[in-house]
Write a protein that holds these residues in place. Structure first.
Motif, PDB file in Angstrom:
ATOM      1  N   PRO A  52       0.840  -1.202   0.000  1.00 55.20           N
ATOM      2  CA  PRO A  52       0.000   0.000   0.000  1.00 55.20           C
ATOM      3  C   PRO A  52       0.872   1.248   0.000  1.00 55.20           C
ATOM      4  O   PRO A  52       2.006   1.228   0.472  1.00 55.20           O
ATOM      5  CB  PRO A  52      -0.789  -0.137   1.309  1.00 55.20           C
ATOM      6  N   SER A  53       0.326   2.341  -0.496  1.00 47.74           N
ATOM      7  CA  SER A  53       1.122   3.564  -0.592  1.00 47.74           C
ATOM      8  C   SER A  53       1.583   4.055   0.780  1.00 47.74           C
ATOM      9  O   SER A  53       2.699   4.564   0.913  1.00 47.74           O
ATOM     10  CB  SER A  53       0.310   4.655  -1.296  1.00 47.74           C
ATOM     11  N   TYR A  54       0.738   3.902   1.807  1.00 49.60           N
ATOM     12  CA  TYR A  54       1.144   4.372   3.138  1.00 49.60           C
ATOM     13  C   TYR A  54       2.327   3.584   3.683  1.00 49.60           C
ATOM     14  O   TYR A  54       3.083   4.065   4.532  1.00 49.60           O
ATOM     15  CB  TYR A  54      -0.031   4.314   4.122  1.00 49.60           C
ATOM     16  N   VAL A  75       5.964  -5.324  15.784  1.00 43.93           N
ATOM     17  CA  VAL A  75       5.134  -5.902  14.730  1.00 43.93           C
ATOM     18  C   VAL A  75       3.967  -4.942  14.520  1.00 43.93           C
ATOM     19  O   VAL A  75       3.329  -4.507  15.484  1.00 43.93           O
ATOM     20  CB  VAL A  75       4.603  -7.298  15.109  1.00 43.93           C
ATOM     21  N   VAL A  76       3.696  -4.604  13.268  1.00 45.57           N
ATOM     22  CA  VAL A  76       2.642  -3.658  12.924  1.00 45.57           C
ATOM     23  C   VAL A  76       1.678  -4.319  11.943  1.00 45.57           C
ATOM     24  O   VAL A  76       2.106  -4.860  10.922  1.00 45.57           O
ATOM     25  CB  VAL A  76       3.227  -2.376  12.297  1.00 45.57           C
ATOM     26  N   LEU A  77       0.395  -4.284  12.254  1.00 43.40           N
ATOM     27  CA  LEU A  77      -0.649  -4.810  11.372  1.00 43.40           C
ATOM     28  C   LEU A  77      -1.628  -3.687  11.063  1.00 43.40           C
ATOM     29  O   LEU A  77      -2.137  -3.039  11.980  1.00 43.40           O
ATOM     30  CB  LEU A  77      -1.370  -5.987  12.031  1.00 43.40           C
ATOM     31  N   ILE A  78      -1.875  -3.456   9.797  1.00 44.44           N
ATOM     32  CA  ILE A  78      -2.824  -2.431   9.360  1.00 44.44           C
ATOM     33  C   ILE A  78      -3.768  -3.058   8.339  1.00 44.44           C
ATOM     34  O   ILE A  78      -3.317  -3.644   7.345  1.00 44.44           O
ATOM     35  CB  ILE A  78      -2.109  -1.214   8.734  1.00 44.44           C
ATOM     36  N   ASN A  85      -3.964  -3.588   2.863  1.00 42.98           N
ATOM     37  CA  ASN A  85      -3.528  -4.183   4.123  1.00 42.98           C
ATOM     38  C   ASN A  85      -2.015  -4.327   4.147  1.00 42.98           C
ATOM     39  O   ASN A  85      -1.379  -4.505   3.104  1.00 42.98           O
ATOM     40  CB  ASN A  85      -4.171  -5.556   4.318  1.00 42.98           C
ATOM     41  N   TRP A  86      -1.461  -4.286   5.352  1.00 48.60           N
ATOM     42  CA  TRP A  86      -0.001  -4.378   5.494  1.00 48.60           C
ATOM     43  C   TRP A  86       0.325  -4.920   6.864  1.00 48.60           C
ATOM     44  O   TRP A  86      -0.200  -4.434   7.878  1.00 48.60           O
ATOM     45  CB  TRP A  86       0.607  -2.994   5.313  1.00 48.60           C
ATOM     46  N   THR A  87       1.157  -5.944   6.911  1.00 46.05           N
ATOM     47  CA  THR A  87       1.715  -6.430   8.171  1.00 46.05           C
ATOM     48  C   THR A  87       3.223  -6.404   8.031  1.00 46.05           C
ATOM     49  O   THR A  87       3.769  -6.929   7.045  1.00 46.05           O
ATOM     50  CB  THR A  87       1.234  -7.857   8.489  1.00 46.05           C
ATOM     51  N   ALA A  88       3.894  -5.780   8.985  1.00 48.49           N
ATOM     52  CA  ALA A  88       5.339  -5.601   8.882  1.00 48.49           C
ATOM     53  C   ALA A  88       6.010  -5.889  10.208  1.00 48.49           C
ATOM     54  O   ALA A  88       5.416  -5.699  11.271  1.00 48.49           O
ATOM     55  CB  ALA A  88       5.676  -4.177   8.426  1.00 48.49           C
ATOM     56  N   THR A  89       7.250  -6.335  10.133  1.00 48.39           N
ATOM     57  CA  THR A  89       8.065  -6.527  11.330  1.00 48.39           C
ATOM     58  C   THR A  89       9.280  -5.621  11.254  1.00 48.39           C
ATOM     59  O   THR A  89       9.805  -5.351  10.164  1.00 48.39           O
ATOM     60  CB  THR A  89       8.515  -7.990  11.467  1.00 48.39           C
ATOM     61  N   PHE A  90       9.720  -5.179  12.415  1.00 45.43           N
ATOM     62  CA  PHE A  90      10.854  -4.270  12.502  1.00 45.43           C
ATOM     63  C   PHE A  90      11.758  -4.699  13.653  1.00 45.43           C
ATOM     64  O   PHE A  90      11.281  -5.135  14.700  1.00 45.43           O
ATOM     65  CB  PHE A  90      10.390  -2.835  12.771  1.00 45.43           C
ATOM     66  N   GLY A  91      13.058  -4.547  13.457  1.00 38.77           N
ATOM     67  CA  GLY A  91      13.978  -4.707  14.565  1.00 38.77           C
ATOM     68  C   GLY A  91      14.253  -6.142  14.964  1.00 38.77           C
ATOM     69  O   GLY A  91      14.107  -7.077  14.172  1.00 38.77           O
ATOM     70  N   THR A  92      14.605  -6.312  16.224  1.00 40.44           N
ATOM     71  CA  THR A  92      15.117  -7.583  16.710  1.00 40.44           C
ATOM     72  C   THR A  92      14.327  -8.125  17.890  1.00 40.44           C
ATOM     73  O   THR A  92      13.775  -7.359  18.683  1.00 40.44           O
ATOM     74  CB  THR A  92      16.600  -7.462  17.102  1.00 40.44           C
ATOM     75  N   GLN A  93      14.309  -9.453  18.009  1.00 43.27           N
ATOM     76  CA  GLN A  93      13.656 -10.104  19.136  1.00 43.27           C
ATOM     77  C   GLN A  93      14.467  -9.985  20.427  1.00 43.27           C
ATOM     78  O   GLN A  93      13.910 -10.092  21.512  1.00 43.27           O
ATOM     79  CB  GLN A  93      13.461 -11.597  18.846  1.00 43.27           C
TER      80      GLN A  93
END
Length: 439
Positions: A52-54, A75-78, A85-93
Motif C-alpha cells: 500500500p502507498s502508506y 510488529v505492525v498490522l494495518i 492491508n499491510w503487516t510488517a516486522t521491525f527490529g530484533t527479538q
C-alpha cells in the motif's frame, strides 16, 4: 499528562496514550539519530506483493522512531478498506542479536485485557446475573465505601479507588520476587490499605483495582476461573487460538516470542518511565541496557492486564469489540454511548467508557503496557480501519510513553492526516499510568 501526581503513571492507560494522540500524533517521527538495535522492515500488501502507498512512508518513519526511542522490535498490522492491508516486522527479538521479529509472535498485551473483563461483565448483565447499577458491596463487602460504588463506575474508571500498583512495597516485591504468584485478594488488600483518591462517580481516575474487582465478580457469577470465563465467552467464540489469560503459576510466554524489556525497576519507575536526563543519551546509544522482564509472572496484573495474544488475534478481537459480535446490539450501543471525556470540561475525545476508549472520532480500542511489552489496538468501523502494534519494550525512555503508542501516532497520522486528528488534550488528563505494572 499533567494535572495529576506523576506517580499516577503507574498504569499508562489507553487514555494516557489517547491523551497524546492529538497534535503530537503528527510529530511522532522527529529526530534523534542515536544508535539502536537495527530496525529493518518486512511486509506485504493484500496480494502478498504490492505494498500500500502508506507502507512506503511508514517503512521509513517507523524504524527511525524506534531508533529515537530505543525500541528493539515491533510488529505492525494495518487493515484498511480502501488503502490496502499491510503487516510488517521491525527490529530484533533480542537486544545484542540480529533475530528478526516475526508476525506470529506472542506478546503480553497489558491493559487491552481490561476490555475483555468489561466485555464479560456486560455479557453477565445481558444474562440478568447482575446490573451495572449494582453496588460492588453486593459482591465484595470488604470494599471501602463499596455501597456507593457501582459496577459501571468500576468499568468506567470512576470509582475513586486507589490502584494497588502505586504501592511502593508492592513494587519492591515485584522487583525482589518477579516469579511470585499473586492472588486477587492479596492485590485488593494492598489497595484497600490506602484511602480512596476521589468520591465515587466524581472523577475519571485509572485504577487496576477496579478491574481486579470485576474479575472477582466474574468468578463468583460464572463459577469459573477468569482464565476459563475469558476462554469460553470470548476467545473460543471468536476463534482466537493464540489468546489466553494465564493461570497464576504460569509465567512463561509461548513460542515464538521476543525478549521483553523495560528501562528501570518497578520501584524506580513509580514516578515515570522516562529515563533521567543524565542517563538518556546512554539509553539511546545502547550503552545503558534495559532490564529483561520476559518471564516475570503477570499474575499481579490478572484481569487488569495479564492476557497474552498475537497481532492477528488482536485484529480479530478489536473488530468484534468495536463492530459487535460479543454483545447484543442494545448492549453494544450502550457500551459505545458510555464513553465520557476524561476531564469534565475537556473535549469529547479521548474518552473512556465501559472498558473501552475512543481515541479520536470513531477510533475505538485500548492500549496495553506491562514490564517488557506494550501494545496498541484500534478499530474505526466507519472507515473500516484496524491498527495493531506490539513491541518488546514497555515504554520509551524519552518521555516515558507506551512504546507501541509512540509508533501508533505515526500510523494514525499517516492514515488520517492532520485535519482528521483532534487537538492534544493531555494537559489536564486525570489518568494513571503503568510504570512497572500494567497499562
Amino acid at each position: 499528562m499533567s494535572g495529576i501526581p506523576q506517580n499516577r503513571r503507574r498504569t499508562v492507560t489507553a487514555l494516557a496514550a489517547a491523551a497524546m494522540v492529538g497534535v503530537a500524533l503528527l510529530s511522532a517521527c522527529g529526530g534523534n539519530t542515536s544508535s539502536n538495535p537495527s530496525a529493518s522492515a518486512t511486509g506485504s500488501g493484500t496480494s502478498g506483493t504490492a505494498l500500500p502507498s502508506y507502507a512506503a512512508t511508514l517503512s521509513t518513519q517507523l524504524p527511525q522512531i524506534m531508533k529515537d526511542n530505543a525500541i528493539p522490535g515491533a510488529v505492525v498490522l494495518i487493515r484498511t478498506k480502501d488503502k490496502g492491508n499491510w503487516t510488517a516486522t521491525f527490529g530484533t527479538q533480542e537486544i545484542g542479536k540480529e533475530i528478526p521479529m516475526t508476525t506470529d509472535m506472542f506478546f503480553r498485551i497489558g491493559s487491552n485485557t481490561k476490555t475483555m473483563t468489561s466485555t464479560v461483565i456486560l455479557q453477565l448483565v445481558e444474562e440478568g446475573k447482575l446490573s451495572l447499577d449494582d453496588p460492588i458491596s453486593k459482591y465484595r463487602p470488604d470494599v471501602p465505601n463499596g455501597a456507593n460504588i457501582t459496577i459501571a463506575q468500576l468499568a468506567e474508571m470512576r470509582s475513586g479507588l486507589f490502584s494497588y500498583t502505586f504501592d511502593e512495597a508492592f513494587n519492591q516485591t515485584l522487583d525482589i520476587s518477579p516469579e511470585k504468584a499473586w492472588t486477587p485478594d492479596e492485590l485488593l488488600a494492598i489497595a484497600f490499605s490506602h484511602p480512596p483518591n476521589y468520591p465515587p462517580g466524581t472523577t475519571y481516575d485509572y485504577s487496576n483495582t477496579n478491574i481486579v474487582l470485576l474479575g472477582t465478580v466474574i468468578e463468583q457469577l460464572t463459577g469459573m476461573s477468569a482464565h476459563e470465563a475469558f476462554a469460553t465467552r470470548i476467545f473460543e467464540p471468536l476463534g482466537l487460538a493464540n489468546t489466553f489469560l494465564p493461570r497464576a503459576l504460569d509465567s512463561k510466554l509461548p513460542e515464538p516470542h521476543p525478549q521483553g524489556y523495560q528501562f528501570g525497576t518497578n520501584v524506580a519507575t513509580i514516578n515515570s518511565y522516562a529515563v533521567p536526563a543524565a542517563e538518556l543519551p546512554a539509553a539511546l546509544d545502547g550503552t545503558l541496557s534495559p532490564l529483561n522482564y520476559t518471564n516475570a509472572n503477570p499474575s499481579w496484573a490478572w484481569t487488569a492486564g495479564g492476557a497474552i495474544s498475537t497481532v492477528d488475534d488482536l485484529a480479530t478481537y478489536v473488530t468484534a469489540l468495536v463492530d459487535g459480535g460479543l454483545l447484543d446490539e442494545a448492549t453494544q450501543k450502550q457500551r459505545l454511548a458510555s464513553i465520557k471525556p476524561i476531564t469534565a470540561d475537556g473535549p469529547v475525545t479521548p474518552g473512556y467508557g465501559l472498558g473501552i476508549v475512543e481515541f479520536a472520532p470513531n477510533v475505538f480500542g485500548h492500549d496495553g503496557q506491562i514490564p517488557g511489552y506494550s501494545s496498541f489496538m484500534v478499530r474505526d468501523a466507519v472507515a473500516d480501519n484496524t491498527v495493531i502494534i506490539a513491541t518488546n519494550l514497555s515504554a520509551s525512555p524519552v518521555a516515558g510513553e507506551n512504546a507501541a503508542v509512540v509508533l501508533g501516532k505515526a500510523v494514525l497520522g499517516e492514515l488520517y492526516g492532520a485535519s482528521s486528528v483532534p487537538g492534544d488534550p493531555a494537559a489536564a488528563a486525570p489518568t494513571t499510568g503503568s510504570a512497572s505494572p500494567t497499562s
